[in-house]
Write an enzyme that holds these catalytic residues in place. Sequence first.
Site, PDB file in Angstrom:
ATOM      1  N   HIS A  38      -9.138  58.157  12.227  1.00 20.19           N
ATOM      2  CA  HIS A  38      -7.768  58.692  12.162  1.00 20.19           C
ATOM      3  C   HIS A  38      -7.774  60.221  12.227  1.00 20.19           C
ATOM      4  O   HIS A  38      -6.771  60.857  11.904  1.00 20.19           O
ATOM      5  CB  HIS A  38      -7.093  58.287  10.848  1.00 20.19           C
ATOM      6  N   SER A  54       6.423  52.358   8.502  1.00 22.07           N
ATOM      7  CA  SER A  54       5.256  51.525   8.239  1.00 22.07           C
ATOM      8  C   SER A  54       4.309  52.196   7.245  1.00 22.07           C
ATOM      9  O   SER A  54       3.754  51.540   6.356  1.00 22.07           O
ATOM     10  CB  SER A  54       4.521  51.241   9.555  1.00 22.07           C
ATOM     11  N   LYS A  96      -1.292  53.634  10.762  1.00 22.42           N
ATOM     12  CA  LYS A  96      -0.134  52.763  11.003  1.00 22.42           C
ATOM     13  C   LYS A  96       0.417  52.861  12.421  1.00 22.42           C
ATOM     14  O   LYS A  96       1.584  52.580  12.673  1.00 22.42           O
ATOM     15  CB  LYS A  96       0.979  53.031   9.980  1.00 22.42           C
TER      16      LYS A  96
END
Length: 296
Positions: A108, A138, A47
């Site tokens: 990530h 988010s 995010k």
Amino acid sequence: MTDRHVLPGQHWYEGVLFFGYSPPDILDAVKHFEVRDDDVFIVTYPKAGTTWMQEIVWLILSDGDFERASKQQVYFRSPFLEFKDDILNEVGLDLANPMPSPRVIKTHLPVKLAPTQLCQKECKVVVMFRNPKDLCVSYYHFYRSSSSFGNFKGTWTEFVDMFKDGHVDHGSWFDFTRSWWNMRQHDHDNVYIVFYEDMKRNLKKEIVKICDFLGKQLDDKTIERISENCSFESMRNNPMTNHLDVYSIDSKISPLLRKGTVGDWKNNFTVQQNEDFDKFYQSRMDEFNIPFQYEL
């Protein structure tokens, strides 16, 4: 480390919490992934503007191949390295390995779990940071909308605590951010850090900087078109980037591309939550002096 907030389908891997779409065997394989000198890795915490950067970098490296970009999903053009979907029989490593160069690859992962060859080859690493308060908001909405996270039904207050504790998918934002910030600070010239807020302020300017880092020379017309194509509204309306086709995301609860604004945290954090978050941040991050921006 405790089992607090651990949900069905989660597992620990070297102290980092993951859901089943990043199983241990895939995380093992990622470490041994064959990196090429002309690879470009998009590294973000979830995010932080991942899809945004994937689309920008792919268009830069393809010299603005908008025709292909309009026909193929961004997650096929830029695979998610540690991802495995048993339902679709889709594995990020299997997508990435046969791709022609130059590859744009998303991850990530913190430094310690990234491919070991990342700093041995001449590949480029674009790290995108976003201020942790907006990111936390988010991520909360993403947790609510995605079945990948065990059909999370917790409250905002519960999620803030989970986020601070690192009891969320891909583990601690604080550990992730420190690891990549240290990489760049220790003169790894192949690592380039971009701030989400700078891109919101002047997208075209940041695209030019990314081009310079990647060693790509594009004419002004192409850069302008990439900027227009990668505005938040354009990407939210683009079926190749908005992920509305992804079965695990319920866009009626919250679409993947929700607001894309800077400062939305003010609409979610209470005064006490904000004060507590600031104290926690200072205890973990103050020494690094990372210039996060919480409003524009």
